[in-house]
Design a protein around this motif. Structure first.
Motif, PDB file in Angstrom:
ATOM      1  N   CYS A 458       0.856  -1.182   0.000  1.00 23.94           N
ATOM      2  CA  CYS A 458       0.000   0.000   0.000  1.00 23.94           C
ATOM      3  C   CYS A 458       0.894   1.236   0.000  1.00 23.94           C
ATOM      4  O   CYS A 458       1.763   1.387   0.849  1.00 23.94           O
ATOM      5  N   CYS A 461       0.210   3.313   3.507  1.00 20.34           N
ATOM      6  CA  CYS A 461       0.581   2.853   4.856  1.00 20.34           C
ATOM      7  C   CYS A 461       1.529   1.666   4.885  1.00 20.34           C
ATOM      8  O   CYS A 461       1.805   1.114   5.947  1.00 20.34           O
ATOM      9  N   TRP A 463       1.087  -1.374   4.026  1.00 21.06           N
ATOM     10  CA  TRP A 463       0.488  -2.683   4.275  1.00 21.06           C
ATOM     11  C   TRP A 463       0.802  -3.625   3.103  1.00 21.06           C
ATOM     12  O   TRP A 463       0.873  -3.197   1.951  1.00 21.06           O
ATOM     13  N   CYS A 498      -6.866  -1.195   0.539  1.00 23.63           N
ATOM     14  CA  CYS A 498      -6.067  -1.609   1.681  1.00 23.63           C
ATOM     15  C   CYS A 498      -6.966  -1.700   2.911  1.00 23.63           C
ATOM     16  O   CYS A 498      -7.685  -0.765   3.216  1.00 23.63           O
ATOM     17  N   ASP A 500      -6.188  -1.600   5.931  1.00 16.73           N
ATOM     18  CA  ASP A 500      -5.726  -0.756   7.025  1.00 16.73           C
ATOM     19  C   ASP A 500      -6.161   0.696   6.852  1.00 16.73           C
ATOM     20  O   ASP A 500      -6.776   1.290   7.727  1.00 16.73           O
ATOM     21  N   CYS A 501      -5.837   1.292   5.702  1.00 15.35           N
ATOM     22  CA  CYS A 501      -6.116   2.720   5.555  1.00 15.35           C
ATOM     23  C   CYS A 501      -7.266   2.968   4.576  1.00 15.35           C
ATOM     24  O   CYS A 501      -7.618   4.105   4.306  1.00 15.35           O
TER      25      CYS A 501
HETATM   26 ZN    ZN Z   1      -2.852   1.200   3.395  1.00 13.01          ZN
END
Ligand code: ZN
Ligand code: ADP
Ligand code: ZN
Length: 751
Positions: A458, A461, A463, A498, A500-501
């Motif tokens: 990513c 971030c 990831w 992603c 995560d973000c």
């Molecule tokens: Zn991310």
């Protein structure tokens, strides 16, 4: 009568059974019996020994249930070989048996070890006269199909003297195109009679065979040296540059061995390589040659097994590592070609044997000689040659006296700094490719990773998608539009964002062969590009097609993984590009540099065979790294000296013996405790020879966590004493209720 039986189970050596008196006459060593094991299991087992009385310490002894073969299915020497394998590689005899006899050993009741028989067809004797046959044919006017089949039979089998030649049911059905039912009808009417016959091995007449090539002076000298060495030593290392004619020297050694009525085992690391060598050897040795590898079907494997067991014709077996287990009558010579290749080591399941080392032991059992051949020997073998345990013969000239390729380093770090690396190809490499294309020469591009990119990342971030079952990032395969785990083989859909973000900005990091192919095709749209890696060669057919297209020069640029570093014997390769040398060197294993040297030299060796010197462009961030320097100068000895210093300093092979102990369990915490406890127990006996436990580079595979303990043992230490220590500690560990389900595997001389 009592017998010791080997069963396909992962514990112990042999198991004792009682033979009911009525079966005694049918018991032979090496025969097969059916027995029960534990509470519920039944197994076929091999009779390993016969004894008059039961061993003292066992309670009830179970009887043999049935005899499955009253003739030996293995030869006596094989039993000794199995014992050596089980002892040295710390596994059970049953595990060896299971690996050796895959098809027959596991099935229940079915006698797989019978000779291969085929059904043949003849005309019942009362119809043999032509007049009678005509009668029958005329009487069949309404059974058109049957009439056609009968006519076909006559056509196919009638020879001039009006004698029928033999024909198998299979051949008849093929030639006539008749259906099973039609055939059955003629059998039912008593016109066709069936009989079984063992199929003989077809023999090509000697006139079809070619004489061996005459060796040139250098090759002849090497051959003489080998023969001379064999007067005193059993193993000889033939260190010959690619294309120097090692294979030609082997053929002469084979010929001499056959002359003294002994057999030859010719080992190759991979199936892919057997195709070319088979063709070369068939020309000289015809049907004395049998080919054995995992690509042939179980029936063909059985056929080769039985052919050797009953001495029915094969004198040379060309095969991959498992062929060391075949029932040879009398081996005179074992050739281990590309002896440095890691594929000779069996990884899973047990026995985790190394075919090169096993071959040396097999040779001793047969009083045979061993030739190890390589352009880049393993450090182990070169060391053995240095200390005089092996003989050593060197062949420095290529057959056509072509010069070795010119290897040019390119500093990609510097180029990146100067913003000159616009693609994964350096300007010099592109320029050289262009030049080759104009001259009509072919090009190899080597990158030892398949797929498009080894990771996605990513951008926001950092990831990275990982396998849910293994602790490893997923490889991006662009054409399939999926992510795949190269450890467990699972594939995943491409994430759209992603997790995560929640941004949707995933970019590929690093590159594999798929990207190399795509990028080079984009830069040279009018040039034909092909790719050879595990993804494009799932079938033997596709592998051959890629080879054939390259051989016929339909392909101009071939992109590939280490598959292209082996065996390709083509004459028109002007240029080899090694796209990322760093990736080959940067992995956590004490053999990484040795491997990197071997791989890069092997792939470089493909350039400029026959006539012209070829070029190699080697892209790296560390052009003055000592290892890179040894590659540029093609100085094997310098690499060897460098590596031996490290091996000595850190107590690695060939100066020490490694044993890797892998512990596996579903719960990480429990596993860590078990590994700590096991290491503690070993340390009590073995002190600082015990390293770890540590989490291996890939700490979870298939949902099982892994912990690794490594033992560094003096070469002269007793393996049987060590085995006691390891087994004793294992029993103690598994006796703890908490650790009962922890699996512990040993790997001796891990690769
Ligand atoms: Zn991310
Ligand atoms: P290596 O096994 O060392 O890589 P090969 O035996 O494959 O080398 O030889 C390279 C090529 O040269 C092959 O095509 C081989 O047929 C040819 N060659 C080598 N030596 C001879 C010889 N003495 N006579 C004829 N051809 C030879
Ligand atoms: Zn996985």
């Amino acid at each position: 009568m009592y017998i010791e039986v080997v069963l396909p189970v992962p514990i112990g050596g042999t198991f004792t059974y009682f033979v009911p008196p009525e079966m005694e006459a049918q018991i032979v060593i090496g025969g097969l019996v059916q027995v029960s094991f534990g509470k519920t299991q039944q197994h076929s087992g091999i009779v390993f020994a016969i004894r008059e009385s039961p061993p003292a310490h066992i309670g009830t002894i179970k009887p043999v249930l049935a005899i499955e073969s009253d003739r030996p299915v293995i030869r006596r020497e094989q039993g000794h070989f199995w014992e050596w394998i089980a002892n040295y590689y710390l596994c059970s005899l049953g595990e060896v048996a299971k690996a050796v006899l895959p098809a027959g050993f596991r099935s229940k009741g079915e006698a797989v070890f019978r000779e291969k028989k085929e059904t043949f067809v003849r005309i019942a004797s009362r119809y043999e006269e032509e007049a009678q046959l005509l009668n029958v044919l005329n009487g069949m006017k309404r059974a058109v199909r049957q009439e056609e089949l009968l006519s076909a039979f006559v056509r196919e089998t009638q020879t001039e003297e009006n004698v029928f030649r033999e024909i198998s049911k299979k051949e008849l059905l093929e030639k006539s195109g008749a259906a099973q039912g039609t055939f059955a009808a003629l059998v039912e009417k008593g016109i066709f009679q069936l009989y079984e016959k063992a199929v003989a091995h077809p023999v090509t007449s000697d006139t079809d065979l070619q004489p061996l090539h005459r060796l040139n002076a250098g090759q002849q000298q090497a051959l003489n040296e080998i023969i001379e060495i064999f007067r005193q030593k059993d193993v000889c290392l033939l260190h010959g540059v690619t294309s120097s004619g090692k294979t030609e020297i082997y053929t002469h050694l084979i010929h001499q061995t056959l002359q003294s009525n002994k057999q030859v085992l010719y080992l190759l690391p991979e199936i892919a390589l057997t195709v070319q060598i088979t063709e070369r050897l068939k020309k000289f040795f015809g049907d004395q040659l049998g080919v054995y590898h995992s690509g042939i079907n179980p029936r063909e494997r059985m056929e080769i097994w039985n052919n050797l067991l009953h001495d029915e014709g094969y004198q040379i077996i060309l095969g991959v590592r498992s062929s060391v287990f075949l029932p040879f009558r009398d081996l005179g010579l074992i050739i281990v070609d590309e002896e440095h290749d890691p594929s000779y080591k069996q990884q899973d399941p047990a026995p985790r044997y190394h075919a090169r080392n096993a071959a040396a032991v097999l040779a001793t059992l047969h009083d045979a000689k061993v030739v190890l051949g390589s352009a880049t020997p393993s450090i182990e073998s070169f060391y053995n040659a240095r200390i005089g345990k092996y003989g050593y013969v060197r062949l420095d000239k290529r057959f056509e006296e072509t010069e070795l390729p010119l290897i040019l380093p390119v500093d990609v770090k510097e180029l990146r700094r100067k913003k000159q690396m616009k693609t994964i190809f350096s300007p010099l490499l592109l320029e050289q490719i262009q030049e080759c294309i104009e001259k009509g020469e072919q090009i190899l591009l080597f990158q030892n990773r398949r797929g498009f990119a080894p990771h996605l990342v990513c951008r926001i971030c950092d990831w990275t998608p990982k396998c849910r079952f293994c602790d490893i990032s997923l490889t991006y395969h662009k054409k399939l539009n999926q992510l795949s785990c190269h450890y467990c083989g699972r594939s995943y859909r491409l994430p759209t964002q992603c997790p995560d973000c929640e941004q949707s900005d995933l970019k590929p990091a690093g590159f594999g062969t798929e990207k190399v192919e795509e990028d080079i095709q984009r830069l040279f749209p009018y040039v034909s590009v092909d790719r050879m890696d595990m993804d494009t060669t799932r079938t033997k057919q596709s592998f051959r097609e890629i080879m054939a297209r390259f051989e016929e020069k339909q392909t101009q640029i071939l992109v590939g993984t280490q598959m292209i570093s082996k065996g390709l014997d083509f004459e028109n390769i002007g240029l080899v590009g090694i796209l990322n040398a760093d990736a080959l060197m940067n992995y956590p294993d004490f053999r990484a540099y040795e491997r990197a040297y071997q791989l890069m030299s092997q792939v470089a060796g493909r350039a400029g065979r026959r006539k012209k010197q070829g070029k190699v462009i080697l892209q790296t961030s560390h052009p003055d790294h000592p290892l890179i320097e040894t590659i540029l100068r093609q100085n094997y000895e310098a690499m060897y000296e460098q590596q031996m210093e490290e091996r000595e300093l850190f107590r690695y092979p060939p100066l020490f013996r490694l044993i890797q102990i892998m512990l596996r369990h579903k719960k990480e915490e429990c596993l860590r405790n078990a590994a700590n406890e096991y290491a503690r127990m070993l340390r009590e006996k073995l002190g600082d020879r015990v390293i770890g436990p540590d989490k291996p580079a890939v700490g979870k595979v298939q949902n099982y966590y892994l912990q690794k303990i490594v033992l560094k043992i003096e070469l002269l230490a007793s393996l049987s004493a060590l085995r006691e220590i390891l087994e004793h500690a294992r029993t103690q560990l598994l006796d703890c209720a908490d650790f009962r389900y922890v699996s512990i595997q040993f790997d001796v001389d891990p690769v």
